[in-house]
Design an enzyme around this catalytic site. Structure first.
Site, mmCIF file in Angstrom:
data_model
loop_
_atom_site.group_PDB
_atom_site.id
_atom_site.type_symbol
_atom_site.label_atom_id
_atom_site.label_comp_id
_atom_site.label_asym_id
_atom_site.label_seq_id
_atom_site.Cartn_x
_atom_site.Cartn_y
_atom_site.Cartn_z
ATOM 1 N N CYS A 70 11.716 4.762 -5.480
ATOM 2 C CA CYS A 70 12.142 4.025 -5.303
ATOM 3 C C CYS A 70 12.601 2.324 -4.863
ATOM 4 O O CYS A 70 11.206 2.576 -4.413
ATOM 5 C CB CYS A 70 13.895 4.497 -4.462
ATOM 6 S SG CYS A 70 14.062 3.877 -3.019
ATOM 7 N N GLU A 97 8.342 8.749 1.010
ATOM 8 C CA GLU A 97 6.916 7.170 0.926
ATOM 9 C C GLU A 97 7.630 6.595 2.616
ATOM 10 O O GLU A 97 6.125 6.194 3.724
ATOM 11 C CB GLU A 97 7.561 6.618 -0.213
ATOM 12 C CG GLU A 97 7.273 6.970 -1.341
ATOM 13 C CD GLU A 97 8.298 7.835 -2.018
ATOM 14 O OE1 GLU A 97 7.970 7.655 -2.973
ATOM 15 O OE2 GLU A 97 9.314 7.623 -1.433
ATOM 16 N N CYS A 147 11.596 1.706 -1.524
ATOM 17 C CA CYS A 147 9.680 2.525 -1.438
ATOM 18 C C CYS A 147 9.040 1.092 -1.836
ATOM 19 O O CYS A 147 8.180 1.431 -1.706
ATOM 20 C CB CYS A 147 9.801 4.089 -1.759
ATOM 21 S SG CYS A 147 10.971 4.690 0.003
ATOM 22 N N HIS A 159 12.988 9.149 2.504
ATOM 23 C CA HIS A 159 12.296 8.910 1.935
ATOM 24 C C HIS A 159 10.804 9.623 2.105
ATOM 25 O O HIS A 159 9.979 8.697 3.562
ATOM 26 C CB HIS A 159 12.164 8.299 0.909
ATOM 27 C CG HIS A 159 13.476 7.722 0.692
ATOM 28 N ND1 HIS A 159 13.839 7.395 -0.931
ATOM 29 C CD2 HIS A 159 14.741 8.209 0.989
ATOM 30 C CE1 HIS A 159 15.096 6.570 -0.685
ATOM 31 N NE2 HIS A 159 15.771 7.698 -0.057
#
Length: 191
Positions: A93, A67, A96, A65
């Site tokens: 999410c 992040e 993260c 992801h």
């Protein structure tokens, strides 16, 4: 570090400037055929210490992801005990958000809400003394982030190899359709 050297983490002008940087990362993801999500990490002095965008499709790694990639990029520049701000074009999410807490992120700034995932409202800090509960600021650059998702759909609407990404993006856009009232971002406070 002296308090005078630290930036004002609640400054909306800084939030918008950092979001422009995260949107630039999201644009890179879009150009690479990824879901257009970008993130930057900011240190206590206001310097960007890590940048990332989604690379899940290219890398084949489901945890790649934006992040998480920003954390990898910042790996040796995160100083324990110093403030870190995580800026993401999409609400982080659960994974993260948990990583942000573990890394000592003090403020999370995000653009577009992610009602189906919304890690910022689902993750609560453990009782560990080294884990923080960040302040959460949402809806900074949400329209720009949304436009990138619409652009992604236009580019990949008829590509059967993008079905999973398309379903995610269509759901995200449907759940955050204009005119709907977004749910409030809860404030976490250490007990």
């Amino acid at each position: 570090m002296s308090r005078e050297a630290q930036i004002d983490q609640k400054n909306p002008e800084l939030h918008r400037e950092w979001m422009r940087q995260a949107l630039g990362e999201a644009r890179r993801a879009l150009e690479d055929g990824e879901a257009p999500i970008g993130s930057v990490l900011i240190d206590a002095r206001g310097a960007i210490i890590g940048r990332g965008h989604n690379t899940m499709r290219e890398s084949g790694i489901v945890t790649a992801h934006a992040e998480m990639n920003a954390f990898v990029a910042a790996r040796r520049r995160i100083v324990p005990g110093e403030s870190i701000i995580m800026v993401s074009t999409l609400e982080p999410c659960v994974m993260c958000t948990g990583a942000a807490m573990q890394a000592g992120v003090t403020t999370v700034v995000f653009g577009m809400r992610a009602p189906a995932d919304s890690g910022t409202s689902r993750v609560h800090p453990p009782d560990s003394p080294n884990t923080t509960a960040p302040q959460v600021v949402g809806d900074i650059g949400a329209d720009e982030s949304r436009a990138l998702f619409h652009e992604w759909l236009e580019q990949h609407r008829d590509d059967p190899s993008r079905e999973e990404q398309r379903q995610f993006i269509e759901q995200l856009l449907a759940l955050t359709a204009d005119g709907e009232m977004p749910k409030p971002v809860p404030e976490f406070s250490p007990e």
